[in-house]
Design a protein around this motif. Structure first.
Motif, PDB file in Angstrom:
ATOM      1  N   UNK A 177     -33.946  -0.819  15.705  1.00 54.51           N
ATOM      2  CA  UNK A 177     -34.269  -2.233  15.575  1.00 54.51           C
ATOM      3  C   UNK A 177     -33.812  -2.766  14.216  1.00 54.51           C
ATOM      4  N   UNK A 178     -34.087  -2.028  13.142  1.00 53.07           N
ATOM      5  CA  UNK A 178     -33.676  -2.459  11.804  1.00 53.07           C
ATOM      6  C   UNK A 178     -32.154  -2.531  11.717  1.00 53.07           C
ATOM      7  N   UNK A 179     -31.479  -1.518  12.281  1.00 53.57           N
ATOM      8  CA  UNK A 179     -30.010  -1.516  12.247  1.00 53.57           C
ATOM      9  C   UNK A 179     -29.448  -2.722  12.994  1.00 53.57           C
ATOM     10  N   UNK A 180     -30.024  -3.061  14.136  1.00 58.14           N
ATOM     11  CA  UNK A 180     -29.555  -4.221  14.893  1.00 58.14           C
ATOM     12  C   UNK A 180     -29.784  -5.516  14.121  1.00 58.14           C
ATOM     13  N   UNK A 181     -30.914  -5.603  13.435  1.00 56.05           N
ATOM     14  CA  UNK A 181     -31.169  -6.788  12.620  1.00 56.05           C
ATOM     15  C   UNK A 181     -30.156  -6.909  11.488  1.00 56.05           C
ATOM     16  N   UNK A 182     -29.787  -5.783  10.909  1.00 52.21           N
ATOM     17  CA  UNK A 182     -28.765  -5.810   9.848  1.00 52.21           C
ATOM     18  C   UNK A 182     -27.420  -6.265  10.405  1.00 52.21           C
ATOM     19  N   UNK A 189     -23.168 -13.982   8.435  1.00 48.74           N
ATOM     20  CA  UNK A 189     -22.741 -14.220   7.066  1.00 48.74           C
ATOM     21  C   UNK A 189     -23.795 -13.974   6.006  1.00 48.74           C
ATOM     22  N   UNK A 190     -24.829 -13.235   6.326  1.00 53.63           N
ATOM     23  CA  UNK A 190     -25.890 -12.960   5.354  1.00 53.63           C
ATOM     24  C   UNK A 190     -25.636 -11.623   4.660  1.00 53.63           C
ATOM     25  N   UNK A 191     -26.182 -11.472   3.461  1.00 55.75           N
ATOM     26  CA  UNK A 191     -26.072 -10.236   2.698  1.00 55.75           C
ATOM     27  C   UNK A 191     -27.208  -9.307   3.136  1.00 55.75           C
ATOM     28  N   UNK A 192     -26.879  -8.287   3.932  1.00 54.88           N
ATOM     29  CA  UNK A 192     -27.898  -7.411   4.484  1.00 54.88           C
ATOM     30  C   UNK A 192     -28.644  -6.648   3.390  1.00 54.88           C
ATOM     31  N   UNK A 193     -27.916  -6.215   2.341  1.00 54.63           N
ATOM     32  CA  UNK A 193     -28.570  -5.483   1.254  1.00 54.63           C
ATOM     33  C   UNK A 193     -29.581  -6.366   0.528  1.00 54.63           C
ATOM     34  N   UNK A 194     -29.221  -7.620   0.316  1.00 55.81           N
ATOM     35  CA  UNK A 194     -30.141  -8.535  -0.351  1.00 55.81           C
ATOM     36  C   UNK A 194     -31.388  -8.770   0.502  1.00 55.81           C
TER      37      UNK A 194
END
Length: 215
Positions: A177-182, A189-194
């Motif tokens: 689930x977390x991986x899919x959200x990333x 266009x969002x910064x996944x690390x941020x």
């Protein structure tokens, strides 16, 4: 979390009370109801001791535990419908009456149900849950469990307790689930690390606040 009712036959002996307390701790821990374990253990001790003192040592009984709405219901069944427990104003000098007074002080409510061939003495403890299958971790945990149920763990056999297997599968579902959200964040266009850093900051702050309230 599905919390299925369970029951356990026992022989009312003083040396057996500790074993029933341990079983209660184990089951409520598996149910995630750690906050009521101490109260539940005390209630079990007093209800079983009441059978020993007023029905007799060696009496065969049954301990039954279930959810009644958001409360934990603890029942002790014994074969004597005549020896009804009585709530006394037990002072520090009283030799009897303390048991049910303690149960009355700890439990939300208690009672006794006599039948032709037995009686059931019961009490109910508040859990802080919003539903019988809910979670005491708050709204965020409840939403996460609902999401994971839709995401994948709904395919698992429903059980009253967590096992290493079901926990491992739930963890894998959470990782997916977390991986899919990333992936979704990156696609937009969002910064996944941020986002992960900000989520960690929120989590740490809320956890610290909760720990401070409990300390």
């Amino acid at each position: 979390m599905t919390r299925k009712p369970w029951d356990l036959p026992f022989v009312a002996e003083p040396e057996g009370v500790a074993a029933l307390r341990r079983i209660m701790r184990l089951h409520l821990g598996l149910w995630g109801l750690h906050d009521v374990i101490d109260a539940a253990q005390l209630c079990v001790s007093e209800l079983v001791s009441n059978v020993i003192n007023h029905v007799g040592a060696g009496t065969h009984g049954t301990l039954a535990v279930s959810m009644t709405g958001s409360r934990v219901r603890i029942e002790v069944h014994d074969p004597d419908p005549r020896a009804l427990p009585t709530l006394l104003d037990a002072s520090t000098e009283a030799e009897s009456g303390r048991g049910m007074a303690l149960v009355s002080a700890i439990a939300d409510r208690w009672g006794v149900e006599p039948y032709a061939d037995r009686k059931v003495t019961w009490c109910e403890l508040a859990t802080g849950l919003t539903s019988p299958n809910g979670h005491v971790g708050g709204a965020r945990v409840a939403r996460a469990e609902a999401m994971l149920g839709l995401y994948g763990t709904a395919q698992l056999p429903r059980a009253a307790t967590h096992t290493p297997l079901t926990t491992a599968v739930a963890e894998e579902a959470a990782i997916d689930l977390i991986a899919d959200l990333l992936h979704w964040l990156r696609a937009h266009g969002c910064d996944a690390d941020e986002v992960l850093d900000r989520a960690q900051i929120h989590f740490d702050a809320e956890t610290a606040e909760k720990d401070a309230l409990l300390s």
